[in-house]
Design a protein around this motif. Structure first.
Motif, PDB file in Angstrom:
ATOM      1  N   ASP A   1      33.471  60.454  30.141  1.00 10.14           N
ATOM      2  CA  ASP A   1      33.309  59.680  31.375  1.00 10.14           C
ATOM      3  C   ASP A   1      33.352  58.203  30.920  1.00 10.14           C
ATOM      4  O   ASP A   1      32.424  57.713  30.592  1.00 10.14           O
ATOM      5  N   LYS A   2      34.578  57.919  31.442  1.00 11.31           N
ATOM      6  CA  LYS A   2      34.942  56.377  31.028  1.00 11.31           C
ATOM      7  C   LYS A   2      34.794  55.396  32.403  1.00 11.31           C
ATOM      8  O   LYS A   2      35.452  54.368  32.141  1.00 11.31           O
ATOM      9  N   SER A   3      34.227  56.006  33.243  1.00  9.62           N
ATOM     10  CA  SER A   3      34.209  55.304  34.483  1.00  9.62           C
ATOM     11  C   SER A   3      33.709  53.799  34.512  1.00  9.62           C
ATOM     12  O   SER A   3      33.951  52.971  35.287  1.00  9.62           O
ATOM     13  N   GLY A   4      32.882  53.679  33.508  1.00 10.42           N
ATOM     14  CA  GLY A   4      32.190  52.303  33.553  1.00 10.42           C
ATOM     15  C   GLY A   4      32.937  51.177  32.584  1.00 10.42           C
ATOM     16  O   GLY A   4      32.526  50.096  32.527  1.00 10.42           O
TER      17      GLY A   4
ATOM     18  N   SER B   1      37.304  47.253  31.434  1.00  5.81           N
ATOM     19  CA  SER B   1      38.734  46.826  31.570  1.00  5.81           C
ATOM     20  C   SER B   1      39.424  47.777  30.187  1.00  5.81           C
ATOM     21  O   SER B   1      38.652  48.198  29.583  1.00  5.81           O
ATOM     22  N   ASP B   2      40.883  47.579  30.262  1.00  6.03           N
ATOM     23  CA  ASP B   2      41.542  48.384  29.378  1.00  6.03           C
ATOM     24  C   ASP B   2      41.456  47.922  27.806  1.00  6.03           C
ATOM     25  O   ASP B   2      41.791  48.643  26.902  1.00  6.03           O
TER      26      ASP B   2
ATOM     27  N   ILE C   1      36.368  46.739  21.165  1.00  5.37           N
ATOM     28  CA  ILE C   1      36.949  45.842  22.238  1.00  5.37           C
ATOM     29  C   ILE C   1      38.035  44.875  21.796  1.00  5.37           C
ATOM     30  O   ILE C   1      38.016  43.985  20.709  1.00  5.37           O
ATOM     31  N   GLN C   2      39.110  45.049  22.213  1.00  6.25           N
ATOM     32  CA  GLN C   2      40.321  44.296  21.945  1.00  6.25           C
ATOM     33  C   GLN C   2      40.285  42.889  22.466  1.00  6.25           C
ATOM     34  O   GLN C   2      40.053  42.699  23.828  1.00  6.25           O
ATOM     35  N   ARG C   3      40.832  42.054  21.862  1.00  8.03           N
ATOM     36  CA  ARG C   3      41.148  40.558  22.668  1.00  8.03           C
ATOM     37  C   ARG C   3      39.969  40.147  23.568  1.00  8.03           C
ATOM     38  O   ARG C   3      39.898  39.824  24.418  1.00  8.03           O
TER      39      ARG C   3
ATOM     40  N   ASP D   1      32.510  38.883  27.502  1.00  4.03           N
ATOM     41  CA  ASP D   1      32.204  39.967  26.870  1.00  4.03           C
ATOM     42  C   ASP D   1      30.795  39.878  25.823  1.00  4.03           C
ATOM     43  O   ASP D   1      30.357  41.010  25.475  1.00  4.03           O
ATOM     44  N   SER D   2      30.450  38.835  25.657  1.00  6.36           N
ATOM     45  CA  SER D   2      29.334  38.336  25.257  1.00  6.36           C
ATOM     46  C   SER D   2      28.005  39.074  25.781  1.00  6.36           C
ATOM     47  O   SER D   2      27.902  38.982  27.119  1.00  6.36           O
TER      48      SER D   2
END
Lengths: 116, 115
Positions: free
Chosen positions: A56-59, A62-63, A79-81, A86-87
């Motif tokens: 379940d990736k609903s949360g 972002s991509d 986590i990319q880029r 994101d901290s």
């Protein structure tokens, strides 16, 4: 150890870099969760794995965020880029089979991510 | 949408005093409700949970919570606080989704205890 193990405990990275966070659940636990804890925001559900079922990736916000769980055990959150927003502290939790609906999740101590 | 509100961001009490931490939820059906505690440097630990039946539930470390459907509340209480209770407390509602329990957490209440 007997608990949920997360690594690294602290990660400082530069904006735009990719990071990987690892979670080793309690042996025998089939369910695995990732949550994000931001200051003053509580815990935000990200993703859930259960056995061989589709996660379940609903949360995922972002991509740029993805997660995998290999062999039904260890999980990696990528986590990319990375961006400054994101901290946060990324928490992993696991639960044993047959406890769906009981709500008892066993949490690790978290990985604190700081994006400069 | 389901949500959990903890109105108090920070509470300070004296050691030995009573404690009540507030939690309100929004959920269409009978909820599963939980309180977790996060002590400094430690992972979250389940204090207590409510599924059904007796609306007053007892937990670990001398904590209890009361489910009040009419008020959509699940407040946490302790009659006499100890210095070791200083921590952050999270209320959560459980959504049974696809055969598992997705927990929706409140923002937390940070408890400080004065000697």
């Amino acid at each position: 150890g007997a608990g949920v193990s997360q690594s690294p405990s602290n990660k400082v990275t530069e904006k735009g870099k990719d990071v990987e966070l690892r979670c080793d659940p309690i042996s025998g636990h089939t369910a695995l969760y990732w949550y994000r804890q931001s200051l003053g925001q509580g815990l935000e559900f990200l993703i859930y794995f259960q056995g061989n079922s589709a996660p379940d990736k609903s949360g995922l916000p972002s991509d740029r965020f993805s997660a995998e769980r290999t062999g039904g055990s260890v999980s990696t959150l990528t986590i990319q880029r990375t961006q400054q927003e994101d901290s946060a502290v990324y928490l992993c939790a696991s639960s044993p089979p047959g406890t769906a609906g009981t709500g008892e999740l066993f949490f690790g101590e978290g990985s604190r991510l700081t994006v400069l | 949408a389901q949500s959990v509100t903890q109105p108090d961001i920070h509470i300070t009490v004296s050691e030995g005093a009573s404690l009540e931490l507030r939690c309100n939820y929004s959920y269409g059906a009978t909820p599963y409700l939980f309180w977790y505690v996060q002590s400094p440097g430690q992972g979250l630990q389940l204090l207590l949970k409510y599924f059904s039946g007796d609306t007053l539930v007892q937990g670990i470390k001398g904590f209890e919570a009361e489910f009040k459907r009419s008020q959509s509340s699940f407040n946490l209480r302790k009659p006499s606080v100890h210095w070791s209770d200083a921590a952050e407390y999270f209320c959560a509602v459980g959504l049974v989704s696809g055969g598992y329990n997705k927990l929706i957490f409140g923002a937390g209440t940070r408890l400080a205890v004065h000697p």
